[in-house]
Design a protein around this motif. Structure first.
Motif, PDB file in Angstrom:
ATOM      1  N   ARG A  98       3.774  -4.080 -14.601  1.00 13.62           N
ATOM      2  CA  ARG A  98       3.949  -3.346 -13.342  1.00 13.62           C
ATOM      3  C   ARG A  98       2.645  -3.311 -12.549  1.00 13.62           C
ATOM      4  O   ARG A  98       2.633  -3.496 -11.330  1.00 13.62           O
ATOM      5  CB  ARG A  98       4.428  -1.926 -13.624  1.00 13.62           C
ATOM      6  CG  ARG A  98       4.716  -1.120 -12.360  1.00 13.62           C
ATOM      7  CD  ARG A  98       4.990   0.339 -12.660  1.00 13.62           C
ATOM      8  NE  ARG A  98       6.179   0.518 -13.467  1.00 13.62           N
ATOM      9  CZ  ARG A  98       6.165   0.903 -14.730  1.00 13.62           C
ATOM     10  NH1 ARG A  98       4.996   1.148 -15.345  1.00 13.62           N
ATOM     11  NH2 ARG A  98       7.284   1.053 -15.409  1.00 13.62           N
ATOM     12  N   ALA A  99       1.534  -3.071 -13.249  1.00 12.51           N
ATOM     13  CA  ALA A  99       0.238  -3.036 -12.563  1.00 12.51           C
ATOM     14  C   ALA A  99      -0.094  -4.396 -11.950  1.00 12.51           C
ATOM     15  O   ALA A  99      -0.549  -4.484 -10.799  1.00 12.51           O
ATOM     16  CB  ALA A  99      -0.853  -2.609 -13.549  1.00 12.51           C
ATOM     17  N   LEU A 107       2.050  -6.698 -11.073  1.00 13.95           N
ATOM     18  CA  LEU A 107       2.983  -6.961  -9.978  1.00 13.95           C
ATOM     19  C   LEU A 107       2.572  -6.209  -8.718  1.00 13.95           C
ATOM     20  O   LEU A 107       2.667  -6.743  -7.604  1.00 13.95           O
ATOM     21  CB  LEU A 107       4.398  -6.561 -10.403  1.00 13.95           C
ATOM     22  CG  LEU A 107       5.519  -6.864  -9.403  1.00 13.95           C
ATOM     23  CD1 LEU A 107       5.583  -8.357  -9.115  1.00 13.95           C
ATOM     24  CD2 LEU A 107       6.861  -6.372  -9.930  1.00 13.95           C
ATOM     25  N   HIS A 108       2.104  -4.988  -8.877  1.00 15.19           N
ATOM     26  CA  HIS A 108       1.646  -4.223  -7.714  1.00 15.19           C
ATOM     27  C   HIS A 108       0.446  -4.903  -7.055  1.00 15.19           C
ATOM     28  O   HIS A 108       0.341  -4.936  -5.818  1.00 15.19           O
ATOM     29  CB  HIS A 108       1.285  -2.803  -8.141  1.00 15.19           C
ATOM     30  CG  HIS A 108       2.484  -1.956  -8.414  1.00 15.19           C
ATOM     31  ND1 HIS A 108       2.402  -0.685  -8.938  1.00 15.19           N
ATOM     32  CD2 HIS A 108       3.811  -2.193  -8.233  1.00 15.19           C
ATOM     33  CE1 HIS A 108       3.611  -0.181  -9.064  1.00 15.19           C
ATOM     34  NE2 HIS A 108       4.482  -1.082  -8.650  1.00 15.19           N
ATOM     35  N   GLN A 109      -0.451  -5.450  -7.859  1.00 15.39           N
ATOM     36  CA  GLN A 109      -1.594  -6.165  -7.297  1.00 15.39           C
ATOM     37  C   GLN A 109      -1.137  -7.406  -6.530  1.00 15.39           C
ATOM     38  O   GLN A 109      -1.642  -7.702  -5.440  1.00 15.39           O
ATOM     39  CB  GLN A 109      -2.556  -6.559  -8.416  1.00 15.39           C
ATOM     40  CG  GLN A 109      -3.248  -5.379  -9.085  1.00 15.39           C
ATOM     41  CD  GLN A 109      -4.148  -5.806 -10.223  1.00 15.39           C
ATOM     42  OE1 GLN A 109      -4.279  -7.001 -10.508  1.00 15.39           O
ATOM     43  NE2 GLN A 109      -4.770  -4.849 -10.892  1.00 15.39           N
ATOM     44  N   THR A 110      -0.176  -8.130  -7.102  1.00 17.45           N
ATOM     45  CA  THR A 110       0.337  -9.325  -6.423  1.00 17.45           C
ATOM     46  C   THR A 110       1.011  -8.956  -5.108  1.00 17.45           C
ATOM     47  O   THR A 110       0.810  -9.622  -4.079  1.00 17.45           O
ATOM     48  CB  THR A 110       1.330 -10.056  -7.338  1.00 17.45           C
ATOM     49  OG1 THR A 110       0.693 -10.386  -8.573  1.00 17.45           O
ATOM     50  CG2 THR A 110       1.825 -11.332  -6.683  1.00 17.45           C
ATOM     51  N   MET A 111       1.813  -7.901  -5.119  1.00 13.75           N
ATOM     52  CA  MET A 111       2.471  -7.474  -3.883  1.00 13.75           C
ATOM     53  C   MET A 111       1.453  -7.011  -2.844  1.00 13.75           C
ATOM     54  O   MET A 111       1.635  -7.226  -1.641  1.00 13.75           O
ATOM     55  CB  MET A 111       3.464  -6.351  -4.190  1.00 13.75           C
ATOM     56  CG  MET A 111       4.693  -6.803  -4.946  1.00 13.75           C
ATOM     57  SD  MET A 111       5.883  -5.465  -5.184  1.00 13.75           S
ATOM     58  CE  MET A 111       7.236  -6.356  -5.969  1.00 13.75           C
ATOM     59  N   LYS A 112       0.382  -6.400  -3.311  1.00 13.96           N
ATOM     60  CA  LYS A 112      -0.665  -5.971  -2.380  1.00 13.96           C
ATOM     61  C   LYS A 112      -1.312  -7.182  -1.720  1.00 13.96           C
ATOM     62  O   LYS A 112      -1.596  -7.174  -0.510  1.00 13.96           O
ATOM     63  CB  LYS A 112      -1.709  -5.146  -3.129  1.00 13.96           C
ATOM     64  CG  LYS A 112      -2.755  -4.526  -2.221  1.00 13.96           C
ATOM     65  CD  LYS A 112      -3.698  -3.636  -3.006  1.00 13.96           C
ATOM     66  CE  LYS A 112      -4.735  -2.989  -2.089  1.00 13.96           C
ATOM     67  NZ  LYS A 112      -5.666  -2.109  -2.853  1.00 13.96           N
ATOM     68  N   GLU A 120       0.974  -8.378   0.939  1.00 11.82           N
ATOM     69  CA  GLU A 120       0.864  -7.570   2.155  1.00 11.82           C
ATOM     70  C   GLU A 120      -0.397  -7.919   2.936  1.00 11.82           C
ATOM     71  O   GLU A 120      -0.405  -7.889   4.175  1.00 11.82           O
ATOM     72  CB  GLU A 120       0.872  -6.087   1.778  1.00 11.82           C
ATOM     73  CG  GLU A 120       2.210  -5.618   1.203  1.00 11.82           C
ATOM     74  CD  GLU A 120       2.145  -4.201   0.663  1.00 11.82           C
ATOM     75  OE1 GLU A 120       1.022  -3.640   0.652  1.00 11.82           O
ATOM     76  OE2 GLU A 120       3.192  -3.665   0.256  1.00 11.82           O
ATOM     77  N   ARG A 153      11.111  -6.847  -5.934  1.00  6.46           N
ATOM     78  CA  ARG A 153      11.122  -5.383  -6.026  1.00  6.46           C
ATOM     79  C   ARG A 153      12.498  -4.877  -6.477  1.00  6.46           C
ATOM     80  O   ARG A 153      12.600  -3.969  -7.307  1.00  6.46           O
ATOM     81  CB  ARG A 153      10.745  -4.787  -4.672  1.00  6.46           C
ATOM     82  CG  ARG A 153      10.564  -3.278  -4.671  1.00  6.46           C
ATOM     83  CD  ARG A 153       9.937  -2.844  -3.367  1.00  6.46           C
ATOM     84  NE  ARG A 153       8.532  -3.211  -3.298  1.00  6.46           N
ATOM     85  CZ  ARG A 153       7.843  -3.287  -2.169  1.00  6.46           C
ATOM     86  NH1 ARG A 153       8.443  -3.044  -1.012  1.00  6.46           N
ATOM     87  NH2 ARG A 153       6.559  -3.600  -2.193  1.00  6.46           N
ATOM     88  N   TRP A 189      12.957  -5.759 -10.136  1.00 14.18           N
ATOM     89  CA  TRP A 189      12.127  -4.887 -10.972  1.00 14.18           C
ATOM     90  C   TRP A 189      12.762  -3.502 -11.096  1.00 14.18           C
ATOM     91  O   TRP A 189      12.759  -2.909 -12.179  1.00 14.18           O
ATOM     92  CB  TRP A 189      10.735  -4.775 -10.373  1.00 14.18           C
ATOM     93  CG  TRP A 189       9.810  -3.958 -11.228  1.00 14.18           C
ATOM     94  CD1 TRP A 189       9.548  -2.629 -11.116  1.00 14.18           C
ATOM     95  CD2 TRP A 189       9.068  -4.425 -12.350  1.00 14.18           C
ATOM     96  NE1 TRP A 189       8.681  -2.233 -12.091  1.00 14.18           N
ATOM     97  CE2 TRP A 189       8.366  -3.312 -12.866  1.00 14.18           C
ATOM     98  CE3 TRP A 189       8.919  -5.662 -12.965  1.00 14.18           C
ATOM     99  CZ2 TRP A 189       7.526  -3.416 -13.970  1.00 14.18           C
ATOM    100  CZ3 TRP A 189       8.077  -5.762 -14.066  1.00 14.18           C
ATOM    101  CH2 TRP A 189       7.396  -4.652 -14.554  1.00 14.18           C
ATOM    102  N   LYS A 190      13.295  -2.996 -10.004  1.00 16.06           N
ATOM    103  CA  LYS A 190      13.960  -1.695 -10.044  1.00 16.06           C
ATOM    104  C   LYS A 190      15.162  -1.732 -10.982  1.00 16.06           C
ATOM    105  O   LYS A 190      15.385  -0.804 -11.769  1.00 16.06           O
ATOM    106  CB  LYS A 190      14.400  -1.300  -8.634  1.00 16.06           C
ATOM    107  CG  LYS A 190      15.053   0.069  -8.558  1.00 16.06           C
ATOM    108  CD  LYS A 190      15.447   0.413  -7.131  1.00 16.06           C
ATOM    109  CE  LYS A 190      16.123   1.778  -7.064  1.00 16.06           C
ATOM    110  NZ  LYS A 190      16.544   2.110  -5.670  1.00 16.06           N
TER     111      LYS A 190
END
Length: 367
Positions: free
Chosen positions: A141-142, A144-149, A152, A173, A176-177
């Motif tokens: 999850r961490a 993936l959040h970096q990749t999505m950032k 953006e 997203r 993942w949900k």
């Protein structure tokens, strides 16, 4: 090469283009040193006194032109590198997102084929494995959040079309949900299975203990001496204490059941009260609308208009207070009944007024 618009169609191709561009930059750097040396040598000819093989101005112009071309070449190389690096970031983003999707699909398949165990030992093993998976899920999850950032950030640069990046972020997203929901559901099932098998194990232990206790209390062995009889008596007293404890537990269970039944009845009563409040509120709104309508209504003088108004007011006098509202809503809505009576009075008042005008108009018509 520097004016090429090809920035690669996948990460490996971009890496290859960057490697070639690095070689080109090294070549430009080497040629830059050579050109600067030649320019310095050429400028010396423009500073000669006496015989000059060439016009000094021409030499200076040529040197400036070569220097300008060299600077433009460096700018093109820098621009090309930036484009390739941006492309590498883009395709690295897509590759990381695809890897995340593949990881999610793999975990979905694992969760789809997992069972909840057949006994306590297997459930405990599955629970341990699931905890490990939850840790892996947190790490992923961490990342993936970096990749999505980074995605953006690519959108903020407005260098690429936002459609593909936004769509990929949205898809991952959502997946993942869904994975988190499936993981939570599987964890809940494992917990239920663990509770069941623990209860079953404790029940088996209790049955075994009861059987052992029954064997002790039903035994014909009363000892063969003072020591053995005292030992048997201690065991018997222990059994009696457990019996007392069982009785206390049964009594407590009965009290819990009684309180639970009482609370259920209280909840049903509360639900009925709140529903009644809703009905009272709806009735008050209706009464308020009718009251405003009656207060705004003007009685006409013409016969035709009087008959129309009289026809529109016919359903109103038939109003009556609903029995349930009158009986149940007395406490929470004390102002409802007086307002209702006010509406009835207005209806009667308007009705009498209309009847009087109608009689007068009919009398005038007959005369």
């Amino acid at each position: 090469l520097l004016l090429s618009k090809d920035v690669g169609k996948h990460l490996l191709e971009v890496e290859d283009l960057l490697q070639k561009h690095g070689l080109l930059e090294a070549d430009i750097s080497a040629q830059t040193e050579r050109v600067q040396a030649l320019n310095a040598a050429a400028l010396k000819f423009s500073e000669l006194e006496g015989y000059q093989p060439c016009d000094p101005q021409i030499i200076c112009n040529r040197v400036n032109h070569v220097q300008t071309c060299l600077e433009e070449l460096g700018e093109l190389a820098g621009k090309r590198r930036k484009e390739l690096e941006d492309s590498r970031q883009l395709w690295a983003f897509f590759q990381e997102m695809e890897e995340a999707e593949a990881w999610i699909r793999e975990k979905e398949k694992i969760l789809a084929t997992k069972t909840c165990g057949r006994d306590l030992s297997s459930v405990l093993t599955l629970t341990t494995n699931h905890k490990s998976m939850l840790g892996e899920l947190g790490n992923r999850r961490a990342l993936l959040h970096q990749t999505m950032k980074r995605g953006e950030q690519l959108l903020a640069k407005k260098r690429w079309s936002p459609g593909g990046i936004q769509e990929k972020i949205r898809e991952v997203r959502l997946r993942w949900k869904k994975l988190e929901e499936v993981t939570g559901l599987h964890q809940h099932r494992l917990q239920e299975a663990l509770n069941f098998f623990q209860f079953s194990s404790e029940t088996d232990d209790l049955v075994a203990w009861l059987q052992d206790t029954y064997r002790i209390v039903s035994s014909d062995d009363f000892g063969h001496d003072d020591y053995s009889t005292q030992a048997l008596l201690r065991k018997h007293r222990g059994g009696v204490e457990v019996q007392i404890r069982v009785v206390e537990v049964e009594q407590l269970y009965g009290e819990v059941v009684e309180v639970a039944v009482l609370r259920q009845q209280w909840l049903q009563d509360a639900l009925a009260v709140y529903r009644m409040f809703g009905e009272v509120h709806a009735c008050e709104v209706w009464v308020d609308e009718k009251e405003q309508w009656l207060e705004r209504m003007e009685v006409p003088e013409e016969l035709d208009e009087v008959e129309v108004v009289q026809h529109s007011t016919k359903p109103v006098p038939s109003l009556s207070v609903p029995p349930r509202v009158a009986s149940e809503a007395a406490a929470p809505a004390e102002g409802s009944i007086p307002r209702w009576n006010r509406v009835v009075e207005l209806v009667e008042e308007k009705k009498n007024h209309l009847s009087s005008i109608l009689k007068i108009q009919n009398y005038l018509l007959e005369c």
